[in-house]
Design a protein around this motif. Structure first.
Motif, PDB file in Angstrom:
ATOM      1  N   PRO A   9      26.092  61.640  82.376  1.00 35.44           N
ATOM      2  CA  PRO A   9      27.113  62.650  82.555  1.00 35.44           C
ATOM      3  C   PRO A   9      26.905  63.786  81.567  1.00 35.44           C
ATOM      4  N   PRO A  10      27.270  65.027  81.930  1.00 30.49           N
ATOM      5  CA  PRO A  10      27.076  66.127  80.980  1.00 30.49           C
ATOM      6  C   PRO A  10      27.874  65.860  79.707  1.00 30.49           C
ATOM      7  N   PRO A  11      27.211  65.921  78.541  1.00 32.67           N
ATOM      8  CA  PRO A  11      27.886  65.511  77.320  1.00 32.67           C
ATOM      9  C   PRO A  11      28.920  66.535  76.857  1.00 32.67           C
ATOM     10  N   LEU A  12      30.082  66.048  76.473  1.00 29.32           N
ATOM     11  CA  LEU A  12      31.122  66.867  75.856  1.00 29.32           C
ATOM     12  C   LEU A  12      31.203  66.495  74.384  1.00 29.32           C
ATOM     13  N   PRO A  13      31.594  67.444  73.513  1.00 27.94           N
ATOM     14  CA  PRO A  13      31.819  67.068  72.120  1.00 27.94           C
ATOM     15  C   PRO A  13      32.841  65.919  72.038  1.00 27.94           C
ATOM     16  N   GLY A  14      32.542  64.949  71.202  1.00 21.71           N
ATOM     17  CA  GLY A  14      33.505  63.885  70.966  1.00 21.71           C
ATOM     18  C   GLY A  14      33.446  62.722  71.918  1.00 21.71           C
ATOM     19  N   THR A  15      32.603  62.813  72.978  1.00 25.69           N
ATOM     20  CA  THR A  15      32.522  61.686  73.904  1.00 25.69           C
ATOM     21  C   THR A  15      31.553  60.638  73.379  1.00 25.69           C
ATOM     22  N   GLU A  16      31.751  59.422  73.849  1.00 24.50           N
ATOM     23  CA  GLU A  16      30.925  58.300  73.407  1.00 24.50           C
ATOM     24  C   GLU A  16      29.603  58.343  74.171  1.00 24.50           C
ATOM     25  N   LEU A  17      28.485  58.404  73.433  1.00 26.81           N
ATOM     26  CA  LEU A  17      27.191  58.583  74.083  1.00 26.81           C
ATOM     27  C   LEU A  17      26.183  57.587  73.537  1.00 26.81           C
ATOM     28  N   ALA A  18      25.202  57.279  74.368  1.00 31.47           N
ATOM     29  CA  ALA A  18      24.113  56.400  73.928  1.00 31.47           C
ATOM     30  C   ALA A  18      23.222  57.176  72.938  1.00 31.47           C
TER      31      ALA A  18
ATOM     32  N   ALA B  97      19.279  55.135  83.224  1.00 31.69           N
ATOM     33  CA  ALA B  97      19.557  55.932  82.034  1.00 31.69           C
ATOM     34  C   ALA B  97      20.218  55.075  80.962  1.00 31.69           C
ATOM     35  N   PRO B  98      20.035  55.455  79.682  1.00 29.76           N
ATOM     36  CA  PRO B  98      20.742  54.746  78.613  1.00 29.76           C
ATOM     37  C   PRO B  98      22.258  54.901  78.783  1.00 29.76           C
ATOM     38  N   THR B  99      22.986  53.844  78.533  1.00 33.24           N
ATOM     39  CA  THR B  99      24.447  53.918  78.694  1.00 33.24           C
ATOM     40  C   THR B  99      25.135  53.687  77.348  1.00 33.24           C
ATOM     41  N   PRO B 100      26.286  54.352  77.151  1.00 33.00           N
ATOM     42  CA  PRO B 100      27.019  54.174  75.882  1.00 33.00           C
ATOM     43  C   PRO B 100      27.699  52.815  75.818  1.00 33.00           C
ATOM     44  N   GLU B 101      28.037  52.391  74.596  1.00 31.44           N
ATOM     45  CA  GLU B 101      28.647  51.072  74.429  1.00 31.44           C
ATOM     46  C   GLU B 101      30.164  51.112  74.460  1.00 31.44           C
ATOM     47  N   GLY B 102      30.758  52.230  74.050  1.00 31.22           N
ATOM     48  CA  GLY B 102      32.217  52.258  73.947  1.00 31.22           C
ATOM     49  C   GLY B 102      32.834  53.378  74.753  1.00 31.22           C
ATOM     50  N   PHE B 103      34.060  53.705  74.393  1.00 33.81           N
ATOM     51  CA  PHE B 103      34.782  54.790  75.065  1.00 33.81           C
ATOM     52  C   PHE B 103      35.271  55.762  74.008  1.00 33.81           C
ATOM     53  N   SER B 104      35.534  56.994  74.466  1.00 34.91           N
ATOM     54  CA  SER B 104      35.899  58.024  73.507  1.00 34.91           C
ATOM     55  C   SER B 104      37.369  58.393  73.641  1.00 34.91           C
ATOM     56  N   ALA B 105      37.797  59.251  72.685  1.00 34.52           N
ATOM     57  CA  ALA B 105      39.181  59.709  72.692  1.00 34.52           C
ATOM     58  C   ALA B 105      39.378  60.901  73.619  1.00 34.52           C
ATOM     59  N   VAL B 106      38.273  61.490  74.111  1.00 31.07           N
ATOM     60  CA  VAL B 106      38.400  62.643  74.995  1.00 31.07           C
ATOM     61  C   VAL B 106      38.908  62.172  76.360  1.00 31.07           C
ATOM     62  N   PRO B 107      40.003  62.771  76.860  1.00 26.97           N
ATOM     63  CA  PRO B 107      40.568  62.305  78.137  1.00 26.97           C
ATOM     64  C   PRO B 107      39.567  62.401  79.285  1.00 26.97           C
ATOM     65  N   ALA B 108      39.619  61.414  80.184  1.00 26.87           N
ATOM     66  CA  ALA B 108      38.695  61.378  81.321  1.00 26.87           C
ATOM     67  C   ALA B 108      38.855  62.602  82.207  1.00 26.87           C
ATOM     68  N   GLU B 109      40.073  63.189  82.245  1.00 24.16           N
ATOM     69  CA  GLU B 109      40.287  64.383  83.074  1.00 24.16           C
ATOM     70  C   GLU B 109      39.405  65.535  82.596  1.00 24.16           C
ATOM     71  N   ILE B 110      39.290  65.688  81.267  1.00 21.92           N
ATOM     72  CA  ILE B 110      38.449  66.763  80.734  1.00 21.92           C
ATOM     73  C   ILE B 110      36.977  66.499  81.075  1.00 21.92           C
ATOM     74  N   ALA B 111      36.558  65.242  80.890  1.00 19.05           N
ATOM     75  CA  ALA B 111      35.167  64.895  81.198  1.00 19.05           C
ATOM     76  C   ALA B 111      34.879  65.105  82.685  1.00 19.05           C
ATOM     77  N   GLY B 112      35.827  64.738  83.549  1.00 13.05           N
ATOM     78  CA  GLY B 112      35.652  64.919  84.991  1.00 13.05           C
ATOM     79  C   GLY B 112      35.568  66.388  85.374  1.00 13.05           C
ATOM     80  N   GLN B 113      36.483  67.178  84.802  1.00 11.17           N
ATOM     81  CA  GLN B 113      36.440  68.616  85.086  1.00 11.17           C
ATOM     82  C   GLN B 113      35.143  69.244  84.593  1.00 11.17           C
ATOM     83  N   PHE B 114      34.607  68.696  83.484  1.00  8.67           N
ATOM     84  CA  PHE B 114      33.370  69.250  82.927  1.00  8.67           C
ATOM     85  C   PHE B 114      32.192  69.001  83.869  1.00  8.67           C
TER      86      PHE B 114
END
Lengths: 64, 232
Positions: free
Chosen positions: B126-135, B181-198
């Motif tokens: 997924p396109p990376p956003l600041p603060g999201t949980e990434l591999a 693709a590499p997948t992250p291990e956890g979840f982030s504090a950034v709301p899924a709505e923001i990530a989806g809109q991104f």
């Protein structure tokens, strides 16, 4: 080369450039393009990362 | 008059710089409308989570970063133009090999570039956003680059090779997604709505950029490089 010849041929014609030359130029263009994309999107120095930060996000490059 | 290798290269670079400047400007406008509000919104969650001061990227605080506002936008515009020039050079390399293009077939090339550089990598990352949980970054970068190269090569084989080699193209195209693709291990504090809109915002922004670059480079190549003999 006579001046007459260049007056008669004002149009540029890359189509008649031979195949090997075109391939070599194309490879050079791909390398140059890849260097630009890598520099903007992937180079590690922090000042490059910070300058290109919003571009990296907008173009969906792996970041952070 | 046939062009020399240097003459041809010079013309391609000039066309790429022109298309890159236009494409970079267009991208900056689209960014301001579409992606930037989401990045800023995500950064507020990022800073809330890490306790860092707001106002920029996530590098260590002592590192230089552009000041918010005009300076940050100026660097973004410059980076956009350079990246768009890079994309344009890659498109023009394809036109040079294939000999001819029009602005219409340039649009198809632009769609191919969008598929290789945006769509295929996004099928795994997924396109990376600041603060999201990434591999791990290195792993993501390697998969991203591999996917772009495999998709571009696979599409070129499917489009231009002989029938039996087209099958190899399809296999190469699918290979990164079989590997995964590499997948992250956890979840982030950034709301899924923001990530989806991104996701929507970046798909839109990059599609418009690639279509514009394809048409622009196609038109410029047919006018300034291949003369009147462009073979569509």
């Amino acid at each position: 080369m006579s001046t007459n010849q260049s007056i008669q041929a004002p149009s540029i014609d890359a189509v008649s450039v031979d195949r090997q030359t075109r391939a070599a130029v194309a490879i050079a263009m791909v390398v140059l393009g890849a260097v630009l994309v890598w520099g903007v999107g992937f180079a590690h120095p922090a000042f490059i990362h910070n300058a290109a930060h919003d571009t990296r996000h907008a173009l969906t490059y792996p970041c952070h | 008059m046939p062009l020399s290798a240097a003459g041809l290269a010079l013309r391609l670079v000039l066309v790429a710089l022109l298309a890159g400047a236009v494409g970079g400007g267009l991208l900056t406008v689209l960014q301001a409308i579409k992606t930037e509000p989401l990045i800023r919104a995500a950064e507020t969650f990022e800073h809330a989570a890490t306790g860092a001061a707001p106002g920029g990227a996530t590098a260590a605080p002592e590192e230089w970063e552009p000041a918010p506002g005009l300076e940050r936008w100026s660097y973004t515009l410059l980076a956009n133009a350079l990246a768009a020039t890079g994309y344009a050079l890659i498109l023009l390399a394809g036109f040079t090999i294939r000999r001819g293009v029009t602005w219409r077939s340039g649009l198809i090339w632009g769609l191919g570039g969008f598929a290789a550089f945006v769509l295929a990598p996004m099928l795994g990352l997924p396109p990376p956003l600041p603060g999201t949980e990434l591999a791990d970054l290195a792993g993501r970068q390697a998969w991203w680059i591999g996917t772009v190269v495999a998709t571009a090569g696979g599409l070129a084989l499917i489009a231009f090779a002989e029938p039996r080699t087209k099958i190899a193209g399809a296999i190469i195209l699918a290979l990164p997604h079989v590997i995964g693709a590499p997948t992250p291990e956890g979840f982030s504090a950034v709301p899924a709505e923001i990530a989806g809109q991104f996701v929507s915002a970046t798909l839109f922004t990059n599609l418009v950029l690639w279509l514009a670059l394809g048409a622009l480079t196609g038109l410029a190549f047919s006018r300034f490089v291949s003369g009147s003999r462009s073979a569509a």
